[in-house]
Design a protein around this motif. Structure first.
Motif, PDB file in Angstrom:
ATOM      1  N   VAL A 114     -25.668  15.499  20.319  1.00 29.90           N
ATOM      2  CA  VAL A 114     -24.343  16.122  20.505  1.00 29.90           C
ATOM      3  C   VAL A 114     -23.495  15.118  21.122  1.00 29.90           C
ATOM      4  O   VAL A 114     -22.317  14.613  20.680  1.00 29.90           O
ATOM      5  N   SER A 115     -24.048  14.290  22.086  1.00 25.92           N
ATOM      6  CA  SER A 115     -23.123  13.171  22.779  1.00 25.92           C
ATOM      7  C   SER A 115     -22.980  12.004  21.779  1.00 25.92           C
ATOM      8  O   SER A 115     -22.006  11.234  22.218  1.00 25.92           O
ATOM      9  N   ARG A 116     -23.893  11.660  20.955  1.00 27.52           N
ATOM     10  CA  ARG A 116     -23.576  10.497  19.797  1.00 27.52           C
ATOM     11  C   ARG A 116     -22.832  11.055  18.822  1.00 27.52           C
ATOM     12  O   ARG A 116     -22.072  10.175  18.186  1.00 27.52           O
ATOM     13  N   TRP A 117     -23.087  12.154  18.025  1.00 31.02           N
ATOM     14  CA  TRP A 117     -22.536  12.426  16.988  1.00 31.02           C
ATOM     15  C   TRP A 117     -21.799  13.737  16.925  1.00 31.02           C
ATOM     16  O   TRP A 117     -21.416  14.350  15.746  1.00 31.02           O
ATOM     17  N   GLY A 118     -21.563  14.363  17.938  1.00 32.01           N
ATOM     18  CA  GLY A 118     -20.877  15.945  18.108  1.00 32.01           C
ATOM     19  C   GLY A 118     -19.580  15.881  18.104  1.00 32.01           C
ATOM     20  O   GLY A 118     -19.035  14.939  17.139  1.00 32.01           O
ATOM     21  N   PRO A 119     -18.873  16.729  18.433  1.00 26.67           N
ATOM     22  CA  PRO A 119     -19.120  17.531  19.902  1.00 26.67           C
ATOM     23  C   PRO A 119     -20.161  18.597  19.530  1.00 26.67           C
ATOM     24  O   PRO A 119     -20.225  19.377  20.486  1.00 26.67           O
ATOM     25  N   THR A 120     -20.442  19.176  18.234  1.00 27.11           N
ATOM     26  CA  THR A 120     -21.326  20.087  18.488  1.00 27.11           C
ATOM     27  C   THR A 120     -22.412  19.967  17.122  1.00 27.11           C
ATOM     28  O   THR A 120     -22.274  18.972  16.879  1.00 27.11           O
ATOM     29  N   LEU A 121     -23.444  20.732  17.143  1.00 26.72           N
ATOM     30  CA  LEU A 121     -24.437  20.545  16.378  1.00 26.72           C
ATOM     31  C   LEU A 121     -24.157  20.566  14.924  1.00 26.72           C
ATOM     32  O   LEU A 121     -24.622  19.884  13.923  1.00 26.72           O
ATOM     33  N   GLN A 122     -23.065  21.253  14.664  1.00 28.15           N
ATOM     34  CA  GLN A 122     -22.791  21.433  13.338  1.00 28.15           C
ATOM     35  C   GLN A 122     -22.064  20.284  12.786  1.00 28.15           C
ATOM     36  O   GLN A 122     -22.147  19.580  11.744  1.00 28.15           O
ATOM     37  N   ASP A 123     -21.254  19.506  13.694  1.00 29.24           N
ATOM     38  CA  ASP A 123     -20.823  17.996  13.507  1.00 29.24           C
ATOM     39  C   ASP A 123     -21.796  17.045  13.334  1.00 29.24           C
ATOM     40  O   ASP A 123     -21.622  16.286  12.621  1.00 29.24           O
ATOM     41  N   VAL A 124     -22.887  17.197  14.075  1.00 33.80           N
ATOM     42  CA  VAL A 124     -24.154  16.197  13.929  1.00 33.80           C
ATOM     43  C   VAL A 124     -24.499  16.264  12.807  1.00 33.80           C
ATOM     44  O   VAL A 124     -25.002  15.428  12.106  1.00 33.80           O
ATOM     45  N   ILE A 125     -24.959  17.602  12.148  1.00 34.68           N
ATOM     46  CA  ILE A 125     -25.637  17.892  10.865  1.00 34.68           C
ATOM     47  C   ILE A 125     -24.457  17.430   9.911  1.00 34.68           C
ATOM     48  O   ILE A 125     -24.921  16.610   8.757  1.00 34.68           O
ATOM     49  N   PRO A 162     -31.932  19.521  13.951  1.00 32.75           N
ATOM     50  CA  PRO A 162     -30.901  20.672  14.637  1.00 32.75           C
ATOM     51  C   PRO A 162     -30.749  21.827  13.831  1.00 32.75           C
ATOM     52  O   PRO A 162     -30.446  21.457  12.823  1.00 32.75           O
ATOM     53  N   GLN A 163     -30.584  23.006  14.313  1.00 29.36           N
ATOM     54  CA  GLN A 163     -30.136  24.149  13.419  1.00 29.36           C
ATOM     55  C   GLN A 163     -28.702  24.321  14.239  1.00 29.36           C
ATOM     56  O   GLN A 163     -28.298  24.141  15.260  1.00 29.36           O
ATOM     57  N   PRO A 164     -27.691  24.992  13.365  1.00 29.45           N
ATOM     58  CA  PRO A 164     -26.476  25.035  13.810  1.00 29.45           C
ATOM     59  C   PRO A 164     -26.067  25.743  15.228  1.00 29.45           C
ATOM     60  O   PRO A 164     -25.142  24.860  15.811  1.00 29.45           O
ATOM     61  N   ASP A 165     -26.610  26.494  15.443  1.00 25.08           N
ATOM     62  CA  ASP A 165     -26.228  27.421  16.966  1.00 25.08           C
ATOM     63  C   ASP A 165     -27.482  27.421  17.816  1.00 25.08           C
ATOM     64  O   ASP A 165     -27.631  28.117  18.727  1.00 25.08           O
ATOM     65  N   GLU A 166     -28.479  26.417  17.483  1.00 26.10           N
ATOM     66  CA  GLU A 166     -29.490  26.530  18.297  1.00 26.10           C
ATOM     67  C   GLU A 166     -29.421  26.157  19.681  1.00 26.10           C
ATOM     68  O   GLU A 166     -29.941  26.911  20.474  1.00 26.10           O
ATOM     69  N   LEU A 167     -28.391  25.230  20.007  1.00 22.43           N
ATOM     70  CA  LEU A 167     -27.996  24.622  21.618  1.00 22.43           C
ATOM     71  C   LEU A 167     -27.662  25.729  22.030  1.00 22.43           C
ATOM     72  O   LEU A 167     -28.203  26.199  23.267  1.00 22.43           O
ATOM     73  N   ASP A 168     -26.708  26.633  21.845  1.00 21.90           N
ATOM     74  CA  ASP A 168     -26.237  27.808  22.510  1.00 21.90           C
ATOM     75  C   ASP A 168     -27.495  28.871  22.791  1.00 21.90           C
ATOM     76  O   ASP A 168     -27.628  29.421  24.031  1.00 21.90           O
ATOM     77  N   THR A 169     -28.139  28.976  21.735  1.00 21.07           N
ATOM     78  CA  THR A 169     -29.313  30.080  21.952  1.00 21.07           C
ATOM     79  C   THR A 169     -30.255  29.686  22.873  1.00 21.07           C
ATOM     80  O   THR A 169     -30.646  30.664  23.752  1.00 21.07           O
TER      81      THR A 169
END
Length: 578
Positions: free
Chosen positions: A317-328, A203-210
């Motif tokens: 995001v559902s497992r390690w979120g709540p954002t992609l930044q949190d996942v990373i 994943p990339q930090p803002d990829e999901l919103d884009t």
């Protein structure tokens, strides 16, 4: 030792006090006189069940108390202290109150205690051998304990107890460490799998919103295309390679420019022409920009592929979120945690080796304990079989089996008591098959079998009293004379008297040949009055005792029966030589 037994309002007995002899005490009386109430009183103070139906008529409660003399070092003292009770002046008081309705009340040493406390303490003080109490010896645990008392294997049991405790201690430590290692391995596996899953998606930090914005654009492409085309047609229809009936704004502005230029610039100001040209240039720029959107939509991005990517990112995001930044960030920390996890295989191997060494030690001491039991079992079985022959049970025998236990589910054949099982097997007559004691003997046979066992143990106690865990025990026998008479009855009395040399014995009997051996003699008798029938309990001695023995012999007090009674009493002595 039981110093005094007192009861009130129990069955037909309104009040009675018995002070048993240190040796043998006989309790006699006609059938139905109420002798069983004395046993009931002993059972009550021993924690037995309470039956309100046994409360005397017109009484609101029944009460029984036993006063036991307990010398220094008696095992019951520690048991009493564990229950919060102290002996007073070497005496321990056990009492029980049974109301006509409601719950009974147990008291020990002046303190109200649960009934179970009386049961626990009575195990060190009283052993009742009656028709309803023979089941005790049927317990494998009681049989093993009895055999150990006879074997005098205190040293072997102590060594085994230490070895067993050492083995269990290291086994428990090993189990705890193994469980911790399993948890560590599970945690490490979880982290590794999670890291691999995140890295696979990358994943990339803002990829999901884009991507969500891009999906919204694609999902509204038709509406966007229609609006863009309409705007471009209005500006310049030729930009879409479409011929329209109406000119666009750019064409109209161009016509305006040509019209102004045709009249000659010198005749009017050229400022309007320049402004129109600037306007046309701006409209062409807008048209060009809109043409880019039309070209993008016409490329037709793959909506299914886009949705698949969004789904993968959403799962992360559902497992390690709540954002992609949190996942990373979680993945980066997990990679550090995996490096810190250590299963300590060296410590595990060390404990496994220690457990093996202690297990070998346990096997050695367990074998010595088993040998002591097997040796004692052979001797005890032979001794009891000889005693049975003298108690009208010729042909009956007792075989005591000591068998090494098979391994349990963990592969360990040991427990806190050793590595073998003990079973008392009784054969009532020569052609019968040996069966577990308690299943193959009648009540009378079982009582006499118990007497033979206690006599055998008493002989061992005489060899070394300090080895007996039942020192100071009071034995109560009921129904041991069932089906016995004549010479066998004399032998029964003699053997009870022998037991009374090392322990206190109370015997409820119908046989004068047994009662004559007692050191103290109590008679339970009914007294029928005009309005009520009462039962009395009194001690007899001298001529009164002669009269009771005569009654038991002949049912009357004739000169012949009295002379017979005196002769029987004179002969009932261990010092007497026939």
């Amino acid at each position: 030792m039981l110093e005094e037994l007192e009861l009130r309002d129990l069955g037909p007995i309104r009040k009675a006090v018995i002070a048993p002899a240190a040796g043998m005490t006989a309790i006699t009386g006609e059938t139905g006189a109420g002798k069983s109430m004395l046993l009931s009183a002993l059972q009550l103070i021993s924690g037995g069940g309470a039956d309100s139906a046994r409360v005397s008529p017109e009484a609101d409660k029944a009460w029984a108390q036993g006063v036991f003399s307990v010398g220094e070092g008696h095992p019951v003292l520690q048991a009493a202290q564990d229950c919060g009770v102290e002996a007073e002046d070497g005496e321990l008081f056990l009492s029980r109150t049974v109301p006509a309705s409601g719950r009974s009340r147990a008291v020990c040493g002046g303190k109200t205690v649960p009934r179970s406390v009386l049961s626990r303490l009575a195990e060190y003080l009283v052993t009742i051998h009656g028709q309803s109490d023979q089941i005790r010896i049927a317990s494998p645990a009681r049989q093993r304990a009895f055999l150990d008392d006879y074997a005098r294997n205190t040293d072997e049991r102590a060594a085994y107890a230490i070895a067993w405790q050492d083995y269990r201690e290291v086994s428990d430590r090993l189990e705890r460490l193994s469980a911790q290692q399993a948890q560590v391995r599970q945690q490490a596996d979880y982290l590794k799998d999670s890291i691999a899953q995140i890295n696979r998606v990358d994943p990339q930090p803002d990829e999901l919103d884009t991507l969500k914005a891009q999906r919204d654009t694609i999902e509204h492409a038709a509406q966007i295309a229609q609006g863009v085309r309409a705007a471009m047609t209005a500006l310049d229809a030729s930009s879409l390679d479409e011929a329209g009936d109406e000119p666009g704004a750019c064409q109209l502005v161009t016509q305006a420019i040509h019209a102004l230029e045709s009249i000659g610039i010198a005749r009017i100001s050229d400022e309007p022409v320049q402004q129109l040209k600037q306007l046309r240039a701006q409209m062409l720029d807008v048209t060009f920009s809109l043409g880019h959107y039309v070209d993008t939509e016409e490329e037709g991005a793959d909506l299914d592929q886009l949705n698949a990517r969004i789904h993968e990112l959403t799962e992360l995001v559902s497992r390690w979120g709540p954002t992609l930044q949190d996942v990373i960030a979680w993945r980066d920390q997990a990679e550090l945690n995996v490096q810190d996890l250590d299963a300590s295989p060296e410590k595990l191997a060390e404990l496994q080796d220690l457990r093996q060494r202690r297990y070998r030690r346990l096997q050695q001491v367990a074998r010595k304990l088993t040998v002591s039991r097997q040796t004692a079992a052979d001797r005890l079985g032979e001794t009891v079989t000889k005693e049975l022959a003298q108690l009208a049970m010729s042909g009956a025998r007792l075989d005591i089996r000591v068998e090494e236990r098979t391994a349990d589910g963990d592969g360990v054949p040991f427990d806190a008591t050793g590595g073998d099982t003990v079973s008392f097997m009784f054969t009532p007559f020569p052609s019968a098959q040996p069966m577990p004691m308690g299943k193959s003997a009648s009540g009378g046979e079982l009582s006499r079998l118990m007497l033979a066992l206690e006599l055998a143990l008493a002989e061992r106690v005489c060899e070394d009293p300090s080895q007996n865990s039942q020192a100071g025990m009071t034995f109560i026998f009921d129904e041991v004379d069932a089906g016995v008479g004549g010479k066998t009855a004399v032998e029964l009395g003699r053997r009870l008297a022998r037991l009374a040399q090392s322990a206190q014995v109370l015997i409820v009997t119908h046989l004068p040949q047994v009662a004559s051996w007692a050191d103290a003699h109590y008679v339970v008798a009914k007294q029928v009055g005009a309005k009520a029938t009462a039962t009395t309990v009194r001690q007899v001695s001298g001529e009164e005792r002669v009269e009771e023995i005569a009654r038991m012999l002949a049912g009357n007090e004739s000169h012949a029966s009295l002379d017979h009674a005196r002769e029987l009493l004179a002969m009932s002595s261990l010092d007497h030589v026939a």
